[in-house]
Each structure stands twice: as C-alpha cells, then as structure tokens.
Design a protein around this motif. Structure first.
Motif, PDB file in Angstrom:
ATOM      1  N   UNK A 268     -25.535 -19.437  33.866  1.00 56.24           N
ATOM      2  CA  UNK A 268     -24.377 -19.874  34.624  1.00 56.24           C
ATOM      3  C   UNK A 268     -23.850 -18.896  35.648  1.00 56.24           C
ATOM      4  N   UNK A 269     -24.285 -17.627  35.621  1.00 56.21           N
ATOM      5  CA  UNK A 269     -23.816 -16.654  36.607  1.00 56.21           C
ATOM      6  C   UNK A 269     -22.354 -16.291  36.476  1.00 56.21           C
ATOM      7  N   UNK A 270     -21.864 -16.201  35.236  1.00 62.92           N
ATOM      8  CA  UNK A 270     -20.470 -15.824  34.996  1.00 62.92           C
ATOM      9  C   UNK A 270     -20.322 -14.294  35.009  1.00 62.92           C
ATOM     10  N   UNK A 271     -19.137 -13.828  35.365  1.00 62.28           N
ATOM     11  CA  UNK A 271     -18.858 -12.403  35.273  1.00 62.28           C
ATOM     12  C   UNK A 271     -18.643 -12.041  33.810  1.00 62.28           C
ATOM     13  N   UNK A 272     -19.427 -11.083  33.308  1.00 57.92           N
ATOM     14  CA  UNK A 272     -19.240 -10.586  31.952  1.00 57.92           C
ATOM     15  C   UNK A 272     -18.255  -9.420  31.973  1.00 57.92           C
ATOM     16  N   UNK A 273     -18.554  -8.414  32.791  1.00 55.87           N
ATOM     17  CA  UNK A 273     -17.593  -7.341  33.014  1.00 55.87           C
ATOM     18  C   UNK A 273     -17.878  -6.637  34.327  1.00 55.87           C
ATOM     19  N   UNK A 274     -16.847  -5.947  34.826  1.00 59.50           N
ATOM     20  CA  UNK A 274     -16.955  -5.138  36.037  1.00 59.50           C
ATOM     21  C   UNK A 274     -16.046  -3.937  35.846  1.00 59.50           C
TER      22      UNK A 274
END
Length: 440
Positions: A268-274
């Motif tokens: 899905x191309x979700x942000x996990x962490x940054x």
C-alpha cells in the motif's frame, strides 16, 4: 660443618619466610579484591532495591488518587488489588535494605496496613458494597501519608545513589545499620512517570487494519517517500529495508530541514516512520504554528481528519500525538506521532505503527447514554472542564466512552465512562512538565 649447616639453614629459613610472606601478601590482595567486588555488588543491589521501593510507592500514590475518582465497582477492585500488591512489594523491599530500625519499622508497618486495608476494601466492593464516606476519608489520609513517605524514601534513595562504599566492609556496614539521616530532610518533588500521551501505547497486536492496498515496487515507494518528506524523488536514495510485521522499503531523503530517514510499507505504500538524522533546531516558530503545519501535512499525505491529543516541545521540535476523528468521535487507538521543526515548520518525523495497526472505519458509534447521564457517574470531586465522545483501547478490544477532562487536588485528569453501560472505563492523570503535558 656445623657452622656451614647453620648458615645454610638460616638461608633456607629466610627463603621460606620470604615465600610465606609473598603468599600471604598475595592472599591478602586477593581477599581485598574479593571484598571490593562484594562491596560493589552489594551497593548495586542496594540501589536496585531502593529504586524498586520508590517506584512502587509512586505507583501506590497514583492508584490512591485514582481510587477517589473511581465510580464503578470493577475499576475500584482493580485499583485496590494493584495497590495491595504494590504495598507488599514495598514492605518486602524495605526489609532487605539496611535502614535504621526506627525508619524501616514505621514504613514497613504503614505498607503492611495499606496492603491489608486495600484487600479488605476490594472484598467489600467485589461483594456488592461500595466505598463509604469513611472509606474515602481513610483513602485520602493514606494518600497524604503516602506522599510524605515518598519524600522520605526519595531522600534515602538519593543518599544511596551518591554513596561510595570504596574499600569499606559491606557486612560490617550493614550490621551497624545504614546511617539514613536524610529521612528527616527537606521537601522533595517526586518525579512523574513519563509517557507520550493518552493511550499512546495502545494495541499493537492483531491484524493490521490500516495496512491496506496492493504490493508496490521500490520505485513507487521512493515516490511515496519523497511525498512524505516534502522533497523530490531524485533527492531520495536507498537505505536499509525493514522486515517483521511491517515490511518496508528504506530511504534517505535530502530536504531543506536536513536528511530524513524514511520507511515506506511494501503493501500500500504507507508511511511506517520518518525521523531526522539531526534532531536539533532553533525555536523560531510557536507551538500553534507547528500544529497547523502538522495538520496540513497529515491531510496532504492522506491521513484524513486528525486531532492533537498531547503536545510536547524539545530539541527545537514540537512533538504531538494526533488521533483520527470519525463523525466527531475521537479514535484514541488510531494515533500518529508527528515531529515538526520549530525553525521551518516542516514535518521532520512521524511514527505510524499504531495507526496502521488500528485504523479502520468504525460502526456503532452511537452512545447508549447521553453526556449528561454519563456525567452523573462521575465522582463529585472532579471539577469537569470539557467532555467528548471517544473510542479508547482496552485489553484486546475497544470501548466507546464519554471522556471528561477535569481537575482534582491541583492535578488534571481524564475520566472515561462507557457510553453504552455507564460503567467507569479508565482514569488518566495528567502531569505538566517543562516540555508540555504527559499522562500517567
């Protein structure tokens, strides 16, 4: 010949005495080293014991304060049971510390009485009874005594941490009794346990309901990473991927605020962490400015309607926990922690695993009781400032609640009443720190 033998014997005797002296010195050195190790180990054990006692006393204080606000039998029994176990832990911990008898005996007696009283009340409440006004007065008295004992034990703990045993004989020291003069000492502010905010450590198990969509390629993930970091794909380079529950592509993004490390889920191309590589910025902007930037960023990258729960500021960043909102209901399980640079207002960090675990559209968000009915279930001691409908995590599931924000005894609390049954669901105490607010 006799003289020669006598001279030879003298030399042999001197040699033997030298060997014996050397062996004795070596043995003494070994014994000294062993004693030093034993002393260091004993000191470390003493420090651990005191830290455990102080931590347990702090938890008891929090539980007693919560008990005065509890409005349901189940919640009261849980708090009383926890308090009894903590009191037993305090009593046994104090018995293993070399405190003076005058100090230890009084504290141990207090802890033992608190354990017995908490168990008796738990039996009373679980059998259908409720806390009487006399019980509540007794609990208030225990809370006052608990705070006083916390001050004493904290002072004792500080002395233990600062004490240097050196070459002292640990056994003689313990037998003589530890000299705890600090227990008559001055007022000490006891530190609060720090968490990120209400329910920020919510459910992380089970199916990841927010991890939706098809598998994507690394190039698609690179494009997503650039969007999350606020830069272009040509400034995003490959980094180490992550496995486990959330398999993700790893990248490093060059931005106006510095280099950011980004992980994008393969599904899905979700942000996990940054997170930023250098987390120190100047404090040019206000918290309000940074919160507005965070709200805009959350909407732009696809998180939808979100609301800030708790806000802190440190290292030139505003760090806020945002929870999703559905039809006006705050969803505490669906949280994203966002970091905003107070220099540029840009989002430089985010942690989304709790959101990805829990986020989905809820059904049945209609309460069975209205806000006024829920308010009637509150303790009269709580001075209510605001209320709202919300979903909170509880054990393996969730609970629709009316959440009330109020004050009691100079502290701020959140009290949650089940919006279907009217039962007490949870209580959180809020502590103010130099960085913002935190919940216990």
């Amino acid at each position: 010949m006799k003289r020669e033998w006598t001279g030879r014997g003298a030399r042999m005797l001197a040699f033997g005495l030298t060997l014996a002296l050397g062996a004795s010195l070596a043995a003494n050195a070994a014994l000294a080293a062993q004693n030093k190790t034993l002393s260091a180990n004993a000191m470390a054990q003493r420090q651990r014991e005191m830290a455990d006692v102080v931590s347990a006393m702090a938890d008891i204080e929090v539980n007693l304060a919560k008990l005065l606000l509890a409005s349901g039998a189940q919640q009261s029994v849980t708090l009383l049971g926890e308090t009894a176990m903590l009191a037993q832990h305090v009593s046994s911990g104090l018995s293993r510390l070399p405190l003076r008898y005058e100090t230890a005996s009084g504290a141990m007696k207090f802890a033992g009485q608190m354990e017995d009283y908490a168990l008796a009340l738990a039996v009373q409440v679980s059998g259908g009874g409720m806390l009487t006004s006399d019980d509540e007065a007794q609990i208030a008295g225990l809370l006052t005594a608990c705070r006083a004992l916390n001050e004493h034990l904290t002072g004792a703990g500080e002395k233990i941490y600062a004490e240097d045993m050196g070459e002292a004989d640990v056994y003689a020291d313990a037998a003589a009794g530890w000299q705890d003069e600090t227990l008559s000492g001055s007022e000490i502010s006891y530190p609060s346990l720090i968490y990120d905010g209400p329910f920020s450590d919510g459910r992380q198990e089970g199916q990841a309901r927010g991890l939706t969509g098809e598998a994507i390629t690394r190039e698609q993930a690179r494009q997503a990473a650039a969007r999350f970091a606020g830069t272009t794909a040509d400034r995003v380079t490959d980094a180490a991927d992550s496995g486990g529950r959330f398999e993700a592509f790893g990248f490093t993004a060059q931005t106006e605020s510095g280099r950011l490390n980004v992980q994008v889920t393969g599904q899905g191309g979700h942000l996990l962490w940054m997170m930023p590589e250098q987390a120190s910025y100047s404090g040019r902007l206000t918290r309000e400015d940074c919160l507005r930037s965070a709200q805009i960023w959350l909407a732009d990258v696809g998180f939808g309607e979100m609301e800030a729960c708790f806000v802190q500021a440190y290292d030139g960043m505003v760090v806020a926990n945002f929870a999703a909102v559905q039809d006006g209901v705050l969803l505490y399980p669906d949280q994203v922690k966002v970091q905003v640079s107070m220099d540029s207002g840009a989002v430089v960090g985010a942690e989304c695993s709790q959101y990805l675990t829990n986020h989905a559209r809820r059904s049945m968000l209609t309460p069975g009781i209205d806000e006024e009915q829920a308010r009637q279930m509150l303790s009269g001691r709580l001075d209510v400032q605001s209320s709202r409908l919300c979903v909170i995590p509880q054990e393996a599931g969730e609970r629709l609640c009316w959440g009330f924000e109020g004050t009691f005894g100079g502290a701020k609390y959140y009290v949650f009443i089940d919006a279907r049954t009217g039962e007490a669901a949870d209580i959180l105490r809020v502590a103010a720190t130099q960085d913002g607010e935190t919940a216990i």
